[in-house]
Design a protein around this motif. Sequence first.
Motif, PDB file in Angstrom:
ATOM      1  N   ALA A 233       0.840  -1.203   0.000  1.00  0.00           N
ATOM      2  CA  ALA A 233       0.000   0.000   0.000  1.00  0.00           C
ATOM      3  C   ALA A 233       0.874   1.253   0.000  1.00  0.00           C
ATOM      4  O   ALA A 233       0.584   2.218  -0.723  1.00  0.00           O
ATOM      5  CB  ALA A 233      -0.930   0.000   1.213  1.00  0.00           C
ATOM      6  N   ALA A 234       1.927   1.251   0.793  1.00  0.00           N
ATOM      7  CA  ALA A 234       2.818   2.412   0.863  1.00  0.00           C
ATOM      8  C   ALA A 234       3.541   2.637  -0.469  1.00  0.00           C
ATOM      9  O   ALA A 234       3.697   3.782  -0.915  1.00  0.00           O
ATOM     10  CB  ALA A 234       3.837   2.228   1.990  1.00  0.00           C
TER      11      ALA A 234
ATOM     12  N   GLU B 169      -4.957   8.109 -10.090  1.00  0.00           N
ATOM     13  CA  GLU B 169      -6.138   7.580  -9.403  1.00  0.00           C
ATOM     14  C   GLU B 169      -6.096   6.053  -9.329  1.00  0.00           C
ATOM     15  O   GLU B 169      -6.507   5.458  -8.338  1.00  0.00           O
ATOM     16  CB  GLU B 169      -7.414   8.063 -10.101  1.00  0.00           C
ATOM     17  N   LYS B 170      -5.564   5.428 -10.373  1.00  0.00           N
ATOM     18  CA  LYS B 170      -5.421   3.965 -10.380  1.00  0.00           C
ATOM     19  C   LYS B 170      -4.471   3.526  -9.254  1.00  0.00           C
ATOM     20  O   LYS B 170      -4.762   2.578  -8.522  1.00  0.00           O
ATOM     21  CB  LYS B 170      -4.894   3.493 -11.735  1.00  0.00           C
ATOM     22  N   TRP B 171      -3.345   4.239  -9.092  1.00  0.00           N
ATOM     23  CA  TRP B 171      -2.387   3.908  -8.033  1.00  0.00           C
ATOM     24  C   TRP B 171      -2.990   4.149  -6.656  1.00  0.00           C
ATOM     25  O   TRP B 171      -2.745   3.375  -5.726  1.00  0.00           O
ATOM     26  CB  TRP B 171      -1.094   4.693  -8.209  1.00  0.00           C
ATOM     27  N   GLU B 172      -3.766   5.215  -6.504  1.00  0.00           N
ATOM     28  CA  GLU B 172      -4.424   5.477  -5.218  1.00  0.00           C
ATOM     29  C   GLU B 172      -5.412   4.362  -4.874  1.00  0.00           C
ATOM     30  O   GLU B 172      -5.483   3.928  -3.722  1.00  0.00           O
ATOM     31  CB  GLU B 172      -5.147   6.828  -5.242  1.00  0.00           C
ATOM     32  N   GLU B 173      -6.161   3.916  -5.854  1.00  0.00           N
ATOM     33  CA  GLU B 173      -7.126   2.834  -5.628  1.00  0.00           C
ATOM     34  C   GLU B 173      -6.406   1.540  -5.240  1.00  0.00           C
ATOM     35  O   GLU B 173      -6.840   0.823  -4.343  1.00  0.00           O
ATOM     36  CB  GLU B 173      -7.992   2.622  -6.872  1.00  0.00           C
TER      37      GLU B 173
ATOM     38  N   TRP C  50      -4.747  -2.507  -1.032  1.00  0.00           N
ATOM     39  CA  TRP C  50      -3.716  -3.147  -0.211  1.00  0.00           C
ATOM     40  C   TRP C  50      -3.946  -2.838   1.268  1.00  0.00           C
ATOM     41  O   TRP C  50      -3.758  -3.718   2.117  1.00  0.00           O
ATOM     42  CB  TRP C  50      -2.317  -2.698  -0.639  1.00  0.00           C
ATOM     43  N   ASN C  51      -4.327  -1.606   1.581  1.00  0.00           N
ATOM     44  CA  ASN C  51      -4.614  -1.264   2.983  1.00  0.00           C
ATOM     45  C   ASN C  51      -5.771  -2.098   3.520  1.00  0.00           C
ATOM     46  O   ASN C  51      -5.733  -2.558   4.666  1.00  0.00           O
ATOM     47  CB  ASN C  51      -4.928   0.227   3.124  1.00  0.00           C
ATOM     48  N   HIS C  52      -6.789  -2.287   2.702  1.00  0.00           N
ATOM     49  CA  HIS C  52      -7.943  -3.104   3.114  1.00  0.00           C
ATOM     50  C   HIS C  52      -7.505  -4.546   3.379  1.00  0.00           C
ATOM     51  O   HIS C  52      -7.890  -5.144   4.393  1.00  0.00           O
ATOM     52  CB  HIS C  52      -9.028  -3.042   2.045  1.00  0.00           C
ATOM     53  N   LYS C  53      -6.684  -5.104   2.493  1.00  0.00           N
ATOM     54  CA  LYS C  53      -6.176  -6.465   2.694  1.00  0.00           C
ATOM     55  C   LYS C  53      -5.348  -6.553   3.972  1.00  0.00           C
ATOM     56  O   LYS C  53      -5.408  -7.544   4.701  1.00  0.00           O
ATOM     57  CB  LYS C  53      -5.327  -6.910   1.498  1.00  0.00           C
TER      58      LYS C  53
END
Length: 190
Positions: free
Chosen positions: A62-63, A119-123, A128-131
């Motif tokens: 995510a980072a 926006e694709k990278w932010e999504e 990844w944060n959700h996982k």
Amino acid sequence: MSGQGFHVHGPHDHAVEHAAHGSDGFSNNIAVMTAILATVGAAFGYLGGATQNDAALFKNNAAIDKTEAANRWNYYQAKSAKQNLAELAITLPGVDPKRYETEVARYKQEKEDIKKDAEKWEESSKEWNHKSDEAMHKHHQWALATTAEQIAISLAAITLLTRKKWMMGLAYGVAGVGIALGVMAWLGGH
């Protein structure tokens, strides 16, 4: 603790070893139960560690993706600055406006593409944060299951020392709770 052929047993180790060599059914049951609980607890501990490692890996991903999104937004800002300069140049006297109008149009198109990419990278970072959050939740479930098994092992040791049958029932009950927690953790991820 071993060293130079000298070994010190804890009271539980001694009681379990004594029970294994005796014909006392009560002690034998506790010894077997303790061995099974230790095995189950070790498996739960391993699974808890694995999910914690997954959570860390997902957070790292995510980072990385968030950094890439920031890089794309910086690029977007650079194109905006160039577009603004081209728009300003159109208003200057003695300048061919057609040349700069073409540049303004090009920067606008480039910015749209860069914006979509950012926006694709932010999504991706959000995913990844959700996982990672899900893996940490699962880690906590495994940790609870492991803790319950450890408590059940301690209760088994107390049962062996006190020889109280009600204490054995309590140990079995806590072990059952730990196994139920482990099953819930397992089913939650499959």
